[in-house]
Design a protein around this motif. Structure first.
Motif, PDB file in Angstrom:
ATOM      1  N   LEU A   1      39.789  83.859  38.011  1.00 30.10           N
ATOM      2  CA  LEU A   1      38.472  84.400  37.636  1.00 30.10           C
ATOM      3  C   LEU A   1      37.347  83.659  38.353  1.00 30.10           C
ATOM      4  O   LEU A   1      36.385  84.276  38.829  1.00 30.10           O
TER       5      LEU A   1
ATOM      6  N   PHE B   1      34.709  85.229  40.849  1.00 33.84           N
ATOM      7  CA  PHE B   1      33.304  85.077  40.472  1.00 33.84           C
ATOM      8  C   PHE B   1      32.504  84.430  41.603  1.00 33.84           C
ATOM      9  O   PHE B   1      31.397  84.868  41.939  1.00 33.84           O
TER      10      PHE B   1
ATOM     11  N   THR C   1      39.359  93.808  38.420  1.00 35.12           N
ATOM     12  CA  THR C   1      38.189  94.185  37.625  1.00 35.12           C
ATOM     13  C   THR C   1      37.119  93.095  37.663  1.00 35.12           C
ATOM     14  O   THR C   1      35.922  93.395  37.651  1.00 35.12           O
ATOM     15  N   THR C   2      37.551  91.830  37.737  1.00 34.97           N
ATOM     16  CA  THR C   2      36.568  90.741  37.810  1.00 34.97           C
ATOM     17  C   THR C   2      35.819  90.776  39.129  1.00 34.97           C
ATOM     18  O   THR C   2      34.581  90.674  39.165  1.00 34.97           O
TER      19      THR C   2
ATOM     20  N   SER D   1      33.512  93.797  39.290  1.00 37.30           N
ATOM     21  CA  SER D   1      32.399  93.640  38.348  1.00 37.30           C
ATOM     22  C   SER D   1      31.354  92.675  38.894  1.00 37.30           C
ATOM     23  O   SER D   1      30.149  92.938  38.845  1.00 37.30           O
TER      24      SER D   1
ATOM     25  N   SER E   1      34.932  97.356  34.689  1.00 39.97           N
ATOM     26  CA  SER E   1      35.545  96.131  34.173  1.00 39.97           C
ATOM     27  C   SER E   1      36.883  96.378  33.493  1.00 39.97           C
ATOM     28  O   SER E   1      37.572  95.418  33.127  1.00 39.97           O
TER      29      SER E   1
ATOM     30  N   ASP F   1      44.446  94.320  37.129  1.00 40.21           N
ATOM     31  CA  ASP F   1      44.289  93.692  35.823  1.00 40.21           C
ATOM     32  C   ASP F   1      45.488  92.783  35.562  1.00 40.21           C
ATOM     33  O   ASP F   1      46.608  93.115  35.946  1.00 40.21           O
TER      34      ASP F   1
ATOM     35  N   ASN G   1      38.727  91.900  27.532  1.00 42.45           N
ATOM     36  CA  ASN G   1      39.026  91.568  28.927  1.00 42.45           C
ATOM     37  C   ASN G   1      37.937  90.611  29.406  1.00 42.45           C
ATOM     38  O   ASN G   1      36.762  90.778  29.071  1.00 42.45           O
TER      39      ASN G   1
ATOM     40  N   PRO H   1      36.204  90.061  32.174  1.00 45.53           N
ATOM     41  CA  PRO H   1      34.963  90.513  32.818  1.00 45.53           C
ATOM     42  C   PRO H   1      33.926  91.070  31.845  1.00 45.53           C
ATOM     43  O   PRO H   1      32.733  91.069  32.154  1.00 45.53           O
TER      44      PRO H   1
ATOM     45  N   MET I   1      31.629  88.323  30.915  1.00 39.30           N
ATOM     46  CA  MET I   1      30.890  87.881  32.094  1.00 39.30           C
ATOM     47  C   MET I   1      29.771  88.855  32.429  1.00 39.30           C
ATOM     48  O   MET I   1      28.639  88.455  32.707  1.00 39.30           O
TER      49      MET I   1
END
Length: 470
Positions: free
Chosen positions: A104, A108, A143-144, A147, A176, A187, A426, A428, A431
């Protein structure tokens, strides 16, 4: 102090167990459901404290998370012994939490180093197009990653809108969560299935119709809702983001680093090696070490090559990542007894849940698997929940991909789709919420968000059940 802790642990024994004499091993079938109280406590804290005590929560959410962890670990150590408690603690951190947070954080960081230059204007058509693009990217870069790449330009495009919280809510629904359902990169639950032997393209072949139905319907609903708000309320008389002569991307080298993240994640799945070492009974394999080391190197390289201006333009800050890291540390640790009770199957405290997914003839019920995996994934971490029901359905990837393909599709879709039901379904989700709030978007609280998900997602899940899993 030590005496006080021992007395508190002793006082907790009658509540935690129907009898004090228990086997030394960690057997989920013999646990009382009260072991789930710390986990329920951290969930309720996340749900209620931002509403009831926002100032306290903002400054002390990490301490609250740590307190619930201790509420589990101290009695557990008193009853089962410090060695077993330490082994469970290390296993949750080394096997699950640390790789999860490293991935993550890498996504990010790299996505935060890509800045979309220019000012788009958040009309309904443009917003819908961004959500559709995000749905496609979610299965390619997670998804992270999708997103973090798109939420900032989307918020900036709508910063002159009167109503915009619904834009972020649908972003969580689509980008997400639902968009990440087609590949193991999308995912974490699907990646775990890949490691268990599910073919890389199996999910794309088998839950593409469900994904297209869900994402397509959500996009249509979003366009109608956004168009209503746009026509009714319009925009503010001024735009906080001035127009620029050129539209494009800064920090484009980070796109290559995203490719590097995909490479290392895939490498850990296809590279089979028994080399590694043990940490209190948890095997740390060479492929996982190489993946995590590669992701950390990519993260550091991104920070090195990304200019300060790009980070400043992106309003890049570590606050959202720190919040996710602290809260999910509590979730991953307090979930230990909950997962153990689920793994105990029909003989455990949650045996009714396991029995509910099996028909009278002993065959799996795809509809029930969809809802059981989905509802638990709404509140538990969806990766271990996926594994529980993967094993409940037999655990044989070859059989699940063929004879029981509908069951595996139901487990996969439930775990991924219903992660959108709550902010904690989840990673994201939290976040995106934190980033939106840091930019002045008044996001709904925990239950306010669930009002959206229950009103919009749950009816669609009912339709998916009758169309695809009966």
């Amino acid at each position: 102090m030590k005496k006080t802790v021992r007395l508190a642990a002793a006082a907790a024994l009658p509540m935690m167990f129907p009898a004090l004499a228990m086997a030394a091993e960690f057997d989920g079938s013999k646990l009382s459901p009260l072991w789930g109280v710390p986990f329920a406590g951290i969930l309720l804290s996340i749900a209620l404290m931002p509403l009831l005590a926002p100032a306290f929560w903002h400054h002390h959410y990490g301490k609250v998370s740590a307190a619930w962890v201790l509420a589990f670990l101290l009695p557990f150590a008193a009853i089962f012994g410090v060695p077993l408690a330490g082994a469970q603690f290390v296993h949750a951190l080394v096997e699950e939490y640390i790789p999860f947070i490293i991935l993550l954080t890498a996504l990010f960081t790299v996505a935060g180093g890509i800045h979309f230059r220019g000012n788009l204007h958040g009309a309904p058509g443009l917003n819908t197009a961004i959500l559709a693009i995000g749905a496609v990217l979610a299965s390619l870069m997670g998804t992270t990653g999708a997103s973090m790449l798109l939420i900032r330009p989307l918020i900036r495009a709508n910063d002159n809108r009167v109503s915009k919280a619904h834009v972020v809510v649908f972003f969580i629904f689509i980008v997400s969560n639902a968009g990440g359902s087609l590949t193991p990169l999308g995912d974490p639950p699907l990646f775990l299935g890949f490691l268990k032997g599910v073919d890389f393209f199996w999910t794309a072949r088998n839950i593409l119709p469900e994904t297209l139905f869900l994402v397509g319907t959500l996009l249509a609903l979003f366009y109608a809702i956004d168009r209503h708000h746009y026509r009714k309320e319009g925009v503010l008389p001024f735009d906080p983001t001035p127009d620029t002569p050129r539209i494009g991307f800064d920090g484009t080298a980070n796109f290559w680093l995203l490719g590097g993240i995909i490479f290392f994640v895939l490498l850990s799945g296809v590279w089979k090696s028994s080399a590694g070492f043990e940490v209190l009974g948890t095997h740390v394999g060479l492929p996982g070490l190489a993946r995590d080391a590669g992701l950390i190197a990519i993260m550091l390289l991104s920070l090195r090559i990304t200019s300060d201006k790009v980070h400043a333009d992106n309003q890049f800050e570590w606050g959202p990542m720190i919040e996710v890291a602290k809260l999910f540390a509590g979730i991953f640790l307090t979930i230990i007894p909950v997962i153990a009770m689920l793994k105990a199957g029909v003989h455990g405290p949650f045996g009714a849940v396991v029995s509910a997914v099996t028909r009278a003839d002993g065959q799996p019920d795809p509809a029930m698997y969809f809802w059981a995996a989905g509802l638990l994934s709404s509140f538990l971490d969806n990766a271990p929940t996926y594994l529980v029901f993967f094993n409940t359905a037999g655990g044989d990837a070859a059989a699940l991909m063929t004879t029981y393909a509908t069951t595996l599709a139901a487990i996969s879709a439930g775990a991924v789709f219903m992660g959108a039901n709550t902010y904690i379904g989840n990673a994201p989700n939290l976040m995106v919420k934190a980033i939106a709030e840091s930019r002045g978007v008044r996001m709904p609280g925990f239950f306010g968000y669930m009002a959206w998900s229950v009103g919009i997602l749950v009816p669609l899940f009912v339709l998916i059940t009758f169309i695809f899993f009966r």
